[in-house]
Design a protein around this motif. Sequence first.
Motif, PDB file in Angstrom:
ATOM      1  N   SER A  54      49.219 -14.278 -15.023  1.00  0.00           N
ATOM      2  CA  SER A  54      47.814 -14.431 -14.644  1.00  0.00           C
ATOM      3  C   SER A  54      47.523 -15.924 -14.559  1.00  0.00           C
ATOM      4  N   TYR A  55      47.137 -16.362 -13.389  1.00  0.00           N
ATOM      5  CA  TYR A  55      46.880 -17.777 -13.173  1.00  0.00           C
ATOM      6  C   TYR A  55      45.398 -18.070 -13.294  1.00  0.00           C
ATOM      7  N   SER A  56      45.093 -19.213 -13.833  1.00  0.00           N
ATOM      8  CA  SER A  56      43.713 -19.659 -13.964  1.00  0.00           C
ATOM      9  C   SER A  56      43.560 -20.990 -13.239  1.00  0.00           C
ATOM     10  N   ASP A  57      42.407 -21.208 -12.660  1.00  0.00           N
ATOM     11  CA  ASP A  57      42.131 -22.483 -12.006  1.00  0.00           C
ATOM     12  C   ASP A  57      41.932 -23.603 -13.022  1.00  0.00           C
ATOM     13  N   ASP A  58      41.571 -23.234 -14.241  1.00  0.00           N
ATOM     14  CA  ASP A  58      41.391 -24.209 -15.308  1.00  0.00           C
ATOM     15  C   ASP A  58      42.756 -24.536 -15.914  1.00  0.00           C
ATOM     16  N   LEU A  59      43.181 -25.791 -15.807  1.00  0.00           N
ATOM     17  CA  LEU A  59      44.527 -26.168 -16.244  1.00  0.00           C
ATOM     18  C   LEU A  59      44.757 -25.946 -17.733  1.00  0.00           C
ATOM     19  N   GLU A  85      43.314 -23.740 -19.660  1.00  0.00           N
ATOM     20  CA  GLU A  85      43.423 -22.296 -19.870  1.00  0.00           C
ATOM     21  C   GLU A  85      44.768 -21.789 -19.350  1.00  0.00           C
ATOM     22  N   ALA A  86      45.207 -22.308 -18.208  1.00  0.00           N
ATOM     23  CA  ALA A  86      46.487 -21.895 -17.639  1.00  0.00           C
ATOM     24  C   ALA A  86      47.631 -22.245 -18.581  1.00  0.00           C
ATOM     25  N   THR A 109      55.417 -27.428  -8.077  1.00  0.00           N
ATOM     26  CA  THR A 109      54.762 -26.302  -7.403  1.00  0.00           C
ATOM     27  C   THR A 109      55.424 -25.965  -6.109  1.00  0.00           C
TER      28      THR A 109
END
Length: 132
Positions: free
Chosen positions: A62-67, A69-70, A132
């Motif tokens: 599950s990827y988050s835009d917030d680094l 949180e990621a 990436t």
Amino acid sequence: MEPNHTPSLEEFQQQVSELLLRHRSLLDVMSKFGQSNTAVNRAVTKAVTDCGCIEINARKQSYSDDLDEAKATMQSHLSGDLCEHCQDILKTELGRNLFYTTALCNLLDIQLTEVVANESKKCSTLGVFNLT
């Protein structure tokens, strides 16, 4: 070299240059490098399938835009710790892989210190976006 002395990258590159007798051909070194990559993969696989000291439980990330949180939520899919035996095998295989990486550097007249410095600089500049 002293028994407990950790060589610098330059010293290691010189040592590899002096030891590389049989595989002086770029093609030989490239094939041995590929073989050493395979041996590393095999050693990790055996730690899972034969020894069982580590386990892999993979699922979609599950990827988050917030680094931040990621970083906190991304998983390695790995559980357990390598036992001493498997760790020794992996250290040997990774060492062999490093030997052939260094041999490629030697044959192509590339300084290993420059490779590490360039990669470190790229990591510092690009941060988490590096691979990436």
